[in-house]
Motif scaffolding. Sequence first.
Motif, mmCIF file in Angstrom:
data_model
loop_
_atom_site.group_PDB
_atom_site.id
_atom_site.type_symbol
_atom_site.label_atom_id
_atom_site.label_comp_id
_atom_site.label_asym_id
_atom_site.label_seq_id
_atom_site.Cartn_x
_atom_site.Cartn_y
_atom_site.Cartn_z
ATOM 1 N N THR A 204 -6.482 2.122 6.314
ATOM 2 C CA THR A 204 -6.840 1.500 5.038
ATOM 3 C C THR A 204 -5.604 0.916 4.395
ATOM 4 O OG1 THR A 204 -7.594 1.932 2.783
ATOM 5 C CG2 THR A 204 -6.664 3.775 3.966
ATOM 6 N N GLU A 205 -5.774 -0.248 3.782
ATOM 7 C CA GLU A 205 -4.658 -0.873 3.087
ATOM 8 C C GLU A 205 -4.268 -0.057 1.858
ATOM 9 O OE1 GLU A 205 -2.808 -3.362 3.987
ATOM 10 O OE2 GLU A 205 -3.950 -3.678 5.826
ATOM 11 N N GLU A 206 -5.237 0.710 1.336
ATOM 12 C CA GLU A 206 -4.964 1.527 0.158
ATOM 13 C C GLU A 206 -3.819 2.502 0.418
ATOM 14 O OE1 GLU A 206 -5.435 3.134 -3.694
ATOM 15 O OE2 GLU A 206 -6.288 1.333 -2.809
ATOM 16 N N ALA A 207 -3.719 2.988 1.673
ATOM 17 C CA ALA A 207 -2.691 3.970 2.012
ATOM 18 C C ALA A 207 -1.300 3.395 1.811
ATOM 19 C CB ALA A 207 -2.870 4.429 3.451
ATOM 20 N N GLY A 208 -1.141 2.076 2.063
ATOM 21 C CA GLY A 208 0.162 1.464 1.908
ATOM 22 C C GLY A 208 0.694 1.547 0.494
ATOM 23 N N ARG A 209 -0.214 1.654 -0.469
ATOM 24 C CA ARG A 209 0.232 1.727 -1.867
ATOM 25 C C ARG A 209 0.941 3.040 -2.176
ATOM 26 N NH1 ARG A 209 -5.192 -0.551 -4.977
ATOM 27 N NH2 ARG A 209 -5.378 -2.515 -3.789
ATOM 28 N N HIS A 210 0.681 4.040 -1.319
ATOM 29 C CA HIS A 210 1.307 5.348 -1.541
ATOM 30 C C HIS A 210 2.527 5.558 -0.647
ATOM 31 C CE1 HIS A 210 -2.051 6.605 -4.039
ATOM 32 N NE2 HIS A 210 -2.876 6.182 -3.099
ATOM 33 N N ALA A 211 2.942 4.505 0.045
ATOM 34 C CA ALA A 211 4.058 4.661 0.985
ATOM 35 C C ALA A 211 5.318 5.152 0.285
ATOM 36 C CB ALA A 211 4.322 3.325 1.697
ATOM 37 N N ALA A 212 5.605 4.610 -0.898
ATOM 38 C CA ALA A 212 6.822 5.024 -1.617
ATOM 39 C C ALA A 212 6.772 6.502 -1.959
ATOM 40 C CB ALA A 212 6.986 4.179 -2.883
ATOM 41 N N ALA A 213 5.591 6.992 -2.342
ATOM 42 C CA ALA A 213 5.465 8.415 -2.683
ATOM 43 C C ALA A 213 5.641 9.290 -1.444
ATOM 44 C CB ALA A 213 4.109 8.671 -3.336
#
Length: 935
Positions: A204-213
């Motif tokens: 999911t592309e949504e997962a990429g938003r949490h990459a920094a965390a």
Amino acid sequence: MLVERDQEIARLNRLLFEGAREGSRLAVISGAVTSGKTALLHTMTDTAGGRGVRVLPAVASASEQKFPYAVLEQLYQGMPTHLQRSRPRPGLDALRDPNGPDQAELSLLQNFHRTLDELTADAPLLIAIDDVQFADLPSLRCLAYGIRRCRSEALSVVVSRGSLTGPAATALDELLHEPKVCHVRLAPLTVAGVSTLLTEELGTEEAGRHAAAYHEMTGGNLLLLRGLLDDRFSRLTRGPLDPAPGTDAPVAGELFRQAALSCVYRGGPAHRRVAHGVALLGDATSVPLLSRLIEVEERLVRQSVALLTEVGILHGGRFRSDAVRTVLLDDLELHELGPLHHRAARLLYEEGADPIDVARHLLSHEAPEPVEEWITQALCDAAVHAIAADRRELAMNCLQMADRYTTDEREALQLQATMVQAMWPFNPLSQMRRLQSLAGPAGSGLLPAPETIPVVIGLLGLGRMDEAAAALEQVSRAAAEHPGTELDTGLRAIRLALSSTYPDHPELRPFLDQEEDDGPWDVPLSPDQTPESPHLTAFRALLTVLSRGVDERAVRAAERVLETVRLSDRTMLTVHAALQTLVYADRHATATTWCDRLIEETSERGAKALLAYFCVLRAQIALRVGRLRDTVRYAERALEELPARGWGVTVGMPLGMLINAHTAMGNHDAAAELLARPVPDEMYRNRFGLHYLYARARHQLATGRQHAALTDFRACGEKMADWGLDSPATLTWRLGAAETWLTLGGQERAARLAEEQLELAGESSSRTRGAALRVLAATRPRQERIALLQQAVGVLQASGGWYEMARALADLAEAHKQLGDLDTSRLMTRRALRLADSCGADELSRSLQRTPARSALSEAARTGEDTAAFSELSDAESRVAALAASGYTNREIAAKLFITISTVEQHLTRVYRKINISQRRELPASLDFDVAYTA
């Protein structure tokens, strides 16, 4: 990034299997622990096997590093059987060789070389060694010898190497720094690499938003990332089929914690001990301290800290995730944890570290026996810092632990007193028993004088005057030996506090014989005089206002104290006294601002007792300005935050405010219920009891018990006179007595009391002066009454006494009615009603509404006016005229009707013309009474 790792694999394949044959090949895969070295090594061996290459694998282990030829034995196990049978036995052969160990090792080297030649004669060979940094020294020498001498192009060697090296470091460097060695360094994933991994894993592309965390928690470490992802999947399998929003965000679970432990354990025992030490200290910013704590040399500590940083466990010397620190602490055995905490506390104490950091370690374990002397002092220092930081629970834990371990009686008493002072602002009820146990030692001199002063204040609040006097005697003796010190200042401040609050006790009389400079101000300070302490200033200002009335110098001094003194345990009474000065001086706006600010501050801190004290002051302000609903609200909150038992002999203040407000509102049953509650007898012998006595008198007057009311008013006045507090700022008992005499027909006595109060109030526009004029007017003939009441209304309007102003307006309406001026009477009635409603004076409001208002038309018909004139008014003109007749200003009318002031003026001009009047005051007061209140 993951793409970069794929490129490295391709590069190794070309070197080892596809390049030009130019002798043996050696590739070194390096990187931090859990950076993926082993995975890459396995990829290479799998690739080699698929190409028909013979693979000899071995895994070096730190636990086998002391065993000679441990790695070499693993390599032989992967060889053909005939070579395994012919291999020498290193340990036994070395003992049997008549020429000694050196000759035995040379024989082994030569044998290993011949074996490599035989293996590479008919097929390619790949030697793969994982964690080569842990290889034993003899095996490394054999490998180096064999690789250098084997000229076959069919031999390739690939090893993985971690950051730490053991005793075989020299031989390892010799092996890995051959010419044509290919070095591959595996770095942690970048944020972009983490994003790619998450997208691949989670789909999911949504997962990429949490990459920094994810990167922040793991530093890009693959093993830690896998742990987080496994925890996520574990949660989802236990949860609903459709994951909730935000489930892609990283949450440390058991698998992540186990991955972190794996990272630490793979570094070896010394590395693990360093990680435990960092977890215990909380950071690795001081390597020398960490080295002394875990008893590992600094060089190794620095290496381990660097490795922990590289693998993503630490960042900037601190753990990236608290979960990792927790699991490392839990990993320590109990028998290890206690001594480590104790050693950490001692080292930090010796280095002068933050006392709270020292205490954190001491509180984590029981002190050793016998208790070392520094421990008690360290805990006391930490308690002082914790109190200053408002960390009361920590302070109490430190003090209680210090109390358990101290062997000195005076020190133990001092600790108990500090506990009382620390917790009293938060929960006095919890400290009452401890306070009472300190009364005897304080009175006998066992308790040090500085700690005795808070005990004295607590005993006074409980009404234990004999014990308070005995303790004060000890403080006086100590202060006499140290004049001009903080102790001497504290004693003088107590003397002023006693004079203003507890002046009626024979036991305290010796302390009320004030010195010349311990009373109210008589003359201004000269410019060359040194300003006194805020404690003295605040209590002197309060005493000045209570004994002499409003004093501008006292008011300015109180404001200065509030502006310069921060609220704390040591200054709470000082701040409270300064704020009381403003309240008694009727500086309502300033007092309200400060009070609201302090209520917010104490509420955020959870200081329930302090919050209650400021709430009752807020109730007193509301009562003095006539905001009766606010009075009830704040007084009830004061009693909720601190129950009546916690107030001790000062309970008269919150109860007095409530009784007074309920009486003025007409809630006589509620006032009676409050008066039925038991109160301590000692309450009547302090200033707060005066407020209760005065409130009881008001209730008795309102419920028809005039003689009982008169008795209480007189008692109030006698006490105030005897105590030197008989000023208009304190309580207006004369006006209460005068109103009582009026109901009994004693006009002359009432007039005399009102005149006395008026004389004491002076010429300033004060609430007291306005109320005195109102009462005095009731003793005068009708013609004189109106002038006095008009003057009273003007004074009350200027001073902000809204409830008293409503009463004055009601009296003025009645006076006009008696003189036949019904229009003015109705106008005053409406103004009085508006004020009574806004103040919450329900009983006064009901009395003002008993006579129904007449409409404009009926009033015109009664007085013979032309009803046609009123019928010509438009709806807009009627609304404006009704509001103007009710006493609203043009600006207020404009705001109520949402029109401009200019429009209001135009409407009024047309109204005047239509009903044939020339000015505002000629408007009939009967103009649509209801409109004024519904607009």
